[in-house]
Design an enzyme around this catalytic site. Structure first.
Site, mmCIF file in Angstrom:
data_model
loop_
_atom_site.group_PDB
_atom_site.id
_atom_site.type_symbol
_atom_site.label_atom_id
_atom_site.label_comp_id
_atom_site.label_asym_id
_atom_site.label_seq_id
_atom_site.Cartn_x
_atom_site.Cartn_y
_atom_site.Cartn_z
ATOM 1 N N GLY A 1 11.152 14.938 8.646
ATOM 2 C CA GLY A 1 11.640 14.399 7.382
ATOM 3 C C GLY A 1 10.562 14.068 6.383
ATOM 4 O O GLY A 1 10.626 13.032 5.716
ATOM 5 N N ASP B 1 10.215 1.008 5.627
ATOM 6 C CA ASP B 1 11.515 0.337 5.831
ATOM 7 C C ASP B 1 11.669 -0.363 7.185
ATOM 8 O O ASP B 1 12.704 -0.956 7.470
ATOM 9 C CB ASP B 1 12.652 1.378 5.643
ATOM 10 C CG ASP B 1 12.480 2.609 6.544
ATOM 11 O OD1 ASP B 1 12.889 3.710 6.112
ATOM 12 O OD2 ASP B 1 11.905 2.471 7.652
ATOM 13 N N ASN C 1 6.925 5.738 5.919
ATOM 14 C CA ASN C 1 8.026 4.902 5.453
ATOM 15 C C ASN C 1 7.660 3.418 5.539
ATOM 16 O O ASN C 1 6.801 3.034 6.320
ATOM 17 C CB ASN C 1 9.290 5.171 6.288
ATOM 18 C CG ASN C 1 9.715 6.626 6.216
ATOM 19 O OD1 ASN C 1 9.326 7.323 5.273
ATOM 20 N ND2 ASN C 1 10.457 7.084 7.205
ATOM 21 N N HIS D 1 1.803 3.637 4.770
ATOM 22 C CA HIS D 1 2.049 3.118 3.414
ATOM 23 C C HIS D 1 2.531 1.680 3.436
ATOM 24 O O HIS D 1 3.144 1.217 2.467
ATOM 25 C CB HIS D 1 3.044 4.034 2.676
ATOM 26 C CG HIS D 1 2.512 5.426 2.487
ATOM 27 N ND1 HIS D 1 3.298 6.507 2.232
ATOM 28 C CD2 HIS D 1 1.247 5.905 2.552
ATOM 29 C CE1 HIS D 1 2.541 7.601 2.136
ATOM 30 N NE2 HIS D 1 1.296 7.261 2.328
#
Ligand code: APR
Length: 254
Positions: free
Chosen positions: A186, A104, A102, A119
């Site tokens: 997830g 974020d 993620n 990433h």
């Protein structure tokens, strides 16, 4: 599920090196859609047209339509019970590193310090030409955001066709090679090289605990314990169980 949570708590309390591999599913309860579930980002934007480095270099304005959509939800998102619970496990010395796909920053916002970002991270932007860097929040009003040299800026995230940082890969493979437990939370586990981490850990004897709303390609092969449901609910239940067992003296006897 209760027995599986107990079994998972015991594994984590006994593990000398515990890792987590997380994907977009851990941030869905923070309001950020994942990519491949029904209604996910790739249902709205074809990744071949919006998420490859060649798409960005050829038509940055078009790619920024998707990036602006993502930025609207990511910039307002707060860590959920899954991020916070994993931050607590790190503080308790029971979760040593998170490897996340993620971008974020919610693991860090949720209290985790040892986070390896496969990433990248969307909170900063860079100019591909003059290499100048900017904070995303300082450029939020510009559509698309531009460098002082006039070129359109790129978020510091990995697009398809770009290489993952060699350092992130090397460190995560090294950790996976000596982990005793790996929580896979997830992620659909379809994108490499992140999706090789579970089998590396498994081959080296780690217990694989998968937390997901649905089964994945790992579930019937690599996964030892499959905790089906929402990451926020399951992780907070797991952390509560671990705290109860610790308070009852589990694992302190010499
Ligand atoms: N709790 C637990 N699992 C969830 C939840 C939830 N609340 N919501 C969704 N999931 C699960 C889905 O069932 C799915 O298996 O999370 C997974 C999300 O999978 P993807 O959307 O494929 O996201 P991810 O695995 O992170 O994708 C990997 O692909 O597109 C690229 O760069 C992008 O980092 C991303 C990579």
């Amino acid at each position: 599920m209760k027995n599986l949570i107990n079994e998972t708590a015991e594994i984590i309390l006994n593990s000398k090196l515990t890792l987590a591999l997380t994907g977009a599913g851990v941030s869905v309860e923070s309001g950020i859609p994942d990519f491949r579930s029904a209604g996910g980002l790739w249902a709205k934007y074809n990744p071949a047209e919006y998420a490859t480095i060649s798409a960005f270099t050829e038509r940055p304005e078009k790619v920024w339509e998707m990036l602006r959509d993502m930025d609207k939800v990511v910039s307002g998102a707060r860590p959920n019970k899954a991020h916070i619970g994993m931050g607590e496990l790190e503080k308790m010395g029971l979760l040593h590193h998170i490897i996340t796909q993620n971008v974020d920053n919610l693991h860090q916002d949720g209290g985790s310090k040892n986070v390896i970002e496969y990433h990248g991270n969307a909170s900063t932007l860079s100019c591909l030409w003059c290499k100048k860097g900017y904070k995303s929040e300082d450029k939020r009003k510009e559509h698309p955001p531009k460098c002082q040299c006039g070129k359109i800026l790129k978020p510091d995230v990995i697009f398809f066709g770009e290489a993952i940082s060699a350092q992130a890969m090397e460190r995560s493979f090294q950790l996976a090679g000596s982990a005793e437990a790996l929580m896979v939370v997830g992620t659909s586990a379809v994108v490499s090289p992140a999706n090789t981490i579970p089998s590396i850990a498994k081959q080296n004897g780690a217990k694989i605990i998968e937390i997901n709303k649905e089964r994945t390609s790992l579930t019937g092969s690599v996964t030892d314990i499959f905790l089906k449901g929402s990451a926020g609910e399951i992780i907070s239940e797991l952390v509560d169980r671990i705290k109860d067992m610790r308070n009852a003296g589990y694992g302190t006897s010499l």
